[in-house]
Design an enzyme around this catalytic site. Structure first.
Site, PDB file in Angstrom:
ATOM      1  CG  PHE A 176     -14.447  52.944  25.109  1.00  0.00           C
ATOM      2  CD1 PHE A 176     -14.698  54.303  25.217  1.00  0.00           C
ATOM      3  CD2 PHE A 176     -13.643  52.497  24.075  1.00  0.00           C
ATOM      4  CE1 PHE A 176     -14.160  55.203  24.311  1.00  0.00           C
ATOM      5  CE2 PHE A 176     -13.102  53.386  23.155  1.00  0.00           C
ATOM      6  CZ  PHE A 176     -13.365  54.743  23.277  1.00  0.00           C
ATOM      7  CG  ASP A 177     -18.732  50.660  31.582  1.00  0.00           C
ATOM      8  OD1 ASP A 177     -18.786  49.420  31.546  1.00  0.00           O
ATOM      9  OD2 ASP A 177     -19.609  51.360  32.130  1.00  0.00           O
TER      10      ASP A 177
END
Length: 336
Positions: A173-174
């Site tokens: 995930f960012d």
């Protein structure tokens, strides 16, 4: 007794995200150009004639396989760890090819929603979906705007890189505008990196607000807890790959502590390209909000764009993509 999925991770995925239907879509579009009135019927005939032919894997297939594999650890079939629902705008008749390919791969998917040209978004709540994967920009935007669940527009399948492991689920995930809200991203975009670092350092003990994927991250943490492993050796492995660097890293760590979420790997890159990191991580899926990071990564790992909410200052309309959803294409073109 109704099935209780409150403790189960439920993934809704479009047929075009599970399988590569680009060829069928190209056939439909070509026939629409020749004759809009007959294109849909010709497409239906095309699909029926090929309903026993195999399809190539779509971008979401690797993640679906890995997640469904976790159910071998479930203590009860009545409370699975993971459920997958195929949700498509196709009609059930033209969806037979999809059903046949699900069966031929031995995928334990028993729930489907084929809506005959209508949006599937209205049915996400009925199926208790936590994550919706699609190739349709309009559907993903509606989900994000309604804050119904996490949603992503998947990039085309990768054609390079090493396949992700079969015995784990690896999700990257960012941070900002994905797991966390977009307020810090807005500071960076409007006031510059120096001001961003100053504010994040000053607020390092102040948890960030939820972003569109915060609830999903908590659901994944709950999934880790239900598995017979400690979080550090769990087959569900979570990474955060963010452009942040010191002194903005502590706010991320303290926010996750506040949420009670354990993340296996952190990468604070400070401008280093993300593509090589997610390639080395061998992610089953990488979620980010910017094509700048996604396009290079998508050549190596399955990747999905997380849309901004329409009321966000960061929002810019994405190009409409209705690949694999011919009935919707008819509706839109006839309306113009």
């Amino acid at each position: 007794m109704p099935l209780d999925l409150s403790d189960t991770l439920v993934v809704g995925i479009s047929a075009t995200a599970l399988f590569d239907l680009a060829e069928a879509d190209a056939v439909y579009k070509a026939r629409y150009v020749k004759n809009p009135q007959s294109a849909l019927e010709e497409y239906r005939t095309y699909m029926l004639e090929r309903e026993n032919e195999p399809l190539r894997d779509g971008t979401g297939m690797a993640l679906v396989r890995a997640l469904l594999g976790l159910n071998r650890y479930a203590q009860s079939e009545m409370k699975p760890l993971v459920e997958v629902v195929v949700m498509s705008r196709n009609s059930p008749e033209t969806g037979v090819r999809v059903f046949n390919n699900i069966r031929s791969r031995g995928l334990p998917i028993s729930r489907h929603a084929f809506t005959g040209g209508q949006s599937v978004v209205d049915y996400l709540d009925a199926f208790a979906v936590d994550l919706f994967l699609t190739t349709n920009v309009e559907d993903a935007q509606r989900v994000i705007d309604a804050q119904a669940c996490a949603a992503a527009i998947l990039k085309p399948p990768p054609h390079a890189g090493e396949a992700p492991p079969d015995d784990q689920v690896r999700i990257a995930f960012d941070g900002d505008a994905v797991l966390f809200d977009d307020s810090s991203e807005l500071v960076y975009k409007t006031e510059g990196l120096g001001r961003f670092h100053t504010i994040e350092d000053e607020k390092q003990q102040e948890p960030m607000q939820d972003g569109p994927y915060a609830v999903l991250l908590r659901k994944l943490a709950r999934l880790q807890e239900r598995l017979p492993f400690g979080a550090d050796v769990s087959p569900v492995r979570i990474a955060i790959v963010t452009a942040r660097s010191a002194p903005a890293e502590m706010r991320v760590i303290n926010t996750l502590r506040h949420w009670g979420v354990y993340v296996n790997e952190f990468f604070f890159l400070g401008g280093v390209p993300k593509a090589k990191v997610v390639k080395a991580f061998r992610a089953h899926l990488f979620f980010d909000d910017q094509d700048l990071h996604l396009d290079p990564a998508a050549r190596h790992v399955p990747s999905g764009r997380v849309p901004y909410r329409s009321d966000s200052p960061l929002f810019t309309p994405l190009q409409l993509d209705v690949s694999g959803d011919p009935p919707l294409l008819v509706e839109k073109l006839e309306a113009t």
